[in-house]
Design a protein around this motif. Structure first.
Motif, short mmCIF file in Angstrom:
data_model
loop_
_atom_site.label_atom_id
_atom_site.label_comp_id
_atom_site.label_asym_id
_atom_site.label_seq_id
_atom_site.Cartn_x
_atom_site.Cartn_y
_atom_site.Cartn_z
N GLN A 101 0.71 -1.30 0.03
CA GLN A 101 -0.12 -0.03 -0.03
C GLN A 101 1.06 1.33 0.12
N ASP A 102 1.92 1.08 0.60
CA ASP A 102 2.77 2.22 0.64
C ASP A 102 3.55 2.57 -0.49
N GLU A 103 3.52 3.56 -1.20
CA GLU A 103 4.00 3.81 -2.53
C GLU A 103 5.59 3.87 -2.59
N ASP A 104 5.88 4.51 -1.44
CA ASP A 104 7.58 4.70 -1.16
C ASP A 104 8.12 3.21 -0.93
N ARG A 106 6.71 0.35 -2.01
CA ARG A 106 6.85 -0.37 -3.14
C ARG A 106 7.87 -0.12 -4.15
N ARG A 107 8.12 1.52 -4.33
CA ARG A 107 9.02 1.84 -5.12
C ARG A 107 10.46 1.43 -4.87
N LYS A 138 12.04 1.06 4.85
CA LYS A 138 10.97 0.62 3.82
C LYS A 138 11.13 -0.55 2.96
#
Length: 158
Positions: A101-104, A106-107, A138
């Protein structure tokens, strides 16, 4: 009352061994993708090498009684089985990454494991937006998320 996964737990949590297994699979992700692409592009050549080559003869340690044709079939089937296992792992890992869910997070996972960059390269890539400790956190959050998803999908225990 706590429910055990086998009893229908809705959101199973990966244990430490499953998290480590997930990290291992993520570290192998880029290699699995490259090997699958190679297998897809050169299946017939690999099969011909198995039939013509010495590899098939050496499967059986008994040099005098080696059946090259049978061993070639076994080798070809083993290659196909490995390819199918890689397909299973890579497709479910991609699905699990998509569920982060967290974009950072996932990136960071995509840069480190999907693109196949080292930790140092990943830290340098995100240096303007995240500290190295944040990148490390992360990545760990992403690995745990993927492990939980793989456990839910029933892949992690294979």
């Amino acid at each position: 009352m706590a429910m055990v996964w086998g009893q229908g737990e809705l959101f199973p949590t990966a244990n430490e061994a499953e998290i480590q297994r997930t990290k291992f699979l993520l570290c192998k992700f880029k290699s699995m993708m490259l090997l699958m692409r190679d297998y897809e592009g050169f299946t017939s050549e690999l099969q011909q090498v198995a039939i013509d080559g010495e590899v098939a003869r050496r499967i059986d340690q008994d040099e005098m009684h080696a059946d090259k044709t049978v061993n070639a079939v076994i080798l070809i089937e083993k290659q196909r089985w490995v390819y199918e296992q890689y397909q299973l792992y890579t497709s479910t890992i991609q699905r699990a990454i998509g569920l982060i869910q967290d974009e950072d997070t996932r990136r960071a996972i995509e840069h480190r494991y999907v693109a196949g960059h080292s930790f140092k390269e990943t830290v340098l890539f995100f240096r303007h937006g995240m500290s190295d400790s944040t990148v490390r956190r992360k990545l760990l959050e992403g690995i745990v998320s993927i492990a939980n998803s793989l456990k839910l999908m029933g892949v992690i225990d294979q």
